[in-house]
Design a protein around this motif. Structure first.
Motif, PDB file in Angstrom:
ATOM      1  N   VAL A   8       0.819  -1.228   0.000  1.00 51.34           N
ATOM      2  CA  VAL A   8       0.000   0.000   0.000  1.00 51.34           C
ATOM      3  C   VAL A   8       0.849   1.272   0.000  1.00 51.34           C
ATOM      4  CG1 VAL A   8      -2.047  -1.038   1.033  1.00 51.34           C
ATOM      5  CG2 VAL A   8      -0.231  -0.181   2.523  1.00 51.34           C
TER       6      VAL A   8
ATOM      7  N   PRO B 190      -3.786   5.064   0.091  1.00 48.58           N
ATOM      8  CA  PRO B 190      -4.048   3.953   1.014  1.00 48.58           C
ATOM      9  C   PRO B 190      -3.409   4.156   2.383  1.00 48.58           C
ATOM     10  CG  PRO B 190      -3.479   3.113  -1.158  1.00 48.58           C
ATOM     11  CD  PRO B 190      -3.259   4.595  -1.206  1.00 48.58           C
TER      12      PRO B 190
ATOM     13  N   SER C  93      -6.411  -1.830  -4.020  1.00 50.09           N
ATOM     14  CA  SER C  93      -5.653  -1.669  -2.789  1.00 50.09           C
ATOM     15  C   SER C  93      -6.535  -1.836  -1.562  1.00 50.09           C
ATOM     16  CB  SER C  93      -4.997  -0.286  -2.755  1.00 50.09           C
ATOM     17  OG  SER C  93      -5.975   0.731  -2.689  1.00 50.09           O
TER      18      SER C  93
END
Length: 424
Positions: free
Chosen positions: A87, A98, A158
């Motif tokens: 991430v 993220p 994600s």
């Protein structure tokens, strides 16, 4: 990428992080003067421990990336996200990085673990507490966070899908459980673990009603104020966008605890003859707990009603420890477990659109109850097993003589209040 929403999430994360020092003051003021350092250190220990574990593997357990529409139950880990490796980059078209969401959820892990410590005040070893916190977070909090918060946050790979509590039950009942900011994952979860530890460690020396009084009510009020301030990030921030839903959550985070504060004081006045400052602080926290799962799903009027119910019921529930004989030192069970149950189940009746009074269907109440009691049972059983194992091996509780003397100097070599710089 929306920079405004990104800033909103990061600010909300900072507010939620502030809640843990606030909790340290709240809990620290409630214990005796010779245990205040020990009590506050358990909160700060949780900040250090959970901050590291969340980055290393906590996020990978709580938010494993799966195919949209699948569910995670009861436990999974995404090895690509260990140490947040998966991430670090922001996908094209994402609403926010993220890592902003990672930071926000990290603060939830910290405060949840810290909440548990209030049940074992005045008698727990710091090292044993840290071991318990690490194991409990790994096998209980991280997977339960996945059950609740892993509901599909954005249209990119994600973010994961599949929390069975908020997403999976929708396939069976037509509605998923509502837990906007953590009534189950945070408060019921922590409250159940607190009850388990209180049973494992047993009662404090001299435990009886009136035997242990708060040593510093101003600390309690300061802590409650910091908690309330940080709770706006907790609740409104859970929308992950600065929009109308966040505004509703914000208003309800004013209304419900305000009503609960008043209700608690009324109960105190009727029952004991005097409203107290500790009661005001406890009432506000009870209202904050109850509104946590419901803050985006109630009109402000029903938020006030929820606050009145939670404040009154929790004010009475804290007496259960004397009637049932368990020593929940700082009323984590009476406030967080009971308050979390009230807020979660209340949605079954009054949630906008799907509650019983709006839809005529019992399904919302049913899924709320399944979510609440599944988390309660899972957390209680595992916390009891972990705590019992620690107590029977390295020992979880300090010696009685150290408890009587005050454990600050024994465990940490410090005193909360040094009235003289001359050491004997």
């Amino acid at each position: 990428m929306d920079q405004g929403n990104t800033a909103f999430i990061l600010i909300a994360a900072a507010l939620v992080l502030l809640m843990t020092p606030g909790l340290a003051f709240f809990y620290g003021g409630l214990v005796k003067a010779k245990s205040v350092i020990s009590m506050m250190m358990m909160s700060f220990g949780a900040m250090g421990l959970m901050g590291v574990l969340w980055v290393l593997y906590g996020y990978a357990i709580a938010f494993p990336t799966t195919a949209e529409g699948t569910t995670q139950f009861p436990w999974a880990i995404d090895f690509s996200n260990l140490s947040l490796a998966g991430v670090l980059e922001t996908p094209e078209g994402a609403a926010y990085p993220p890592l902003a969401f990672v930071a926000f959820q990290a603060t939830f892990a910290i405060i949840t673990v810290a909440l548990v410590s209030g049940a074992i005040a005045d008698r727990a070893k710091f090292g044993a507490w840290m071991i318990f916190a690490a194991i409990w977070a790994t096998v209980v909090y991280f997977p339960v966070a996945s059950w609740v918060f892993n509901f599909g946050l954005a249209d990119d790979a994600s973010f994961a899908y599949g929390g069975w509590i908020t997403h999976g039950m929708q396939d069976v009942f037509g509605v998923g459980a509502i837990d906007f900011a953590g009534g189950t994952a945070v408060h019921i979860n922590a409250g159940a673990a607190a009850l388990a530890l209180a049973l494992v460690l047993g009662k404090r020396v001299g435990f009886q009603k009136g035997a242990h009084v708060p040593h510093n009510p101003p600390f309690v009020l300061l802590g409650a104020g910091l908690l309330w301030f940080g709770w706006f990030g907790f609740n409104a921030g859970s929308e992950l966008a600065a929009d109308g839903t966040a505004a509703l959550a914000f208003v309800n985070t004013i209304a419900a605890p305000a009503a609960a504060l008043l209700a608690w004081l009324i109960v105190e006045k009727v029952k004991d003859g005097k409203p107290t400052s500790v009661g005001a602080a406890s009432g506000a926290v009870a209202g904050l707990v109850a509104i946590t799962p419901a803050c985006a799903s109630l009109t402000p009027f029903w938020a006030i009603v929820l606050g009145l119910v939670a404040g009154a019921v929790c004010a009475l529930a804290i007496e259960l420890k004397f009637k049932l004989g368990f020593d929940d030192s700082l009323d984590v069970v009476g406030i967080h477990l009971v308050g979390g149950l009230i807020g979660t189940l209340y949605l079954g009746f009054f949630a906008n659109g799907t509650g019983l009074i709006y839809s005529g269907s019992i399904n919302q109440l049913l899924v709320q109850a399944i979510a609440a009691f599944a988390v309660l049972a899972y957390s209680f059983v595992l916390a009891f097993v972990i705590g019992f194992a620690i107590e029977k091996t390295i020992g979880f509780r300090v010696k009685n003589e150290d408890e009587i003397a005050g454990i600050d100097t024994v465990v940490h070599g410090e005193e909360g209040y040094v009235l003289s710089d001359v050491r004997g």
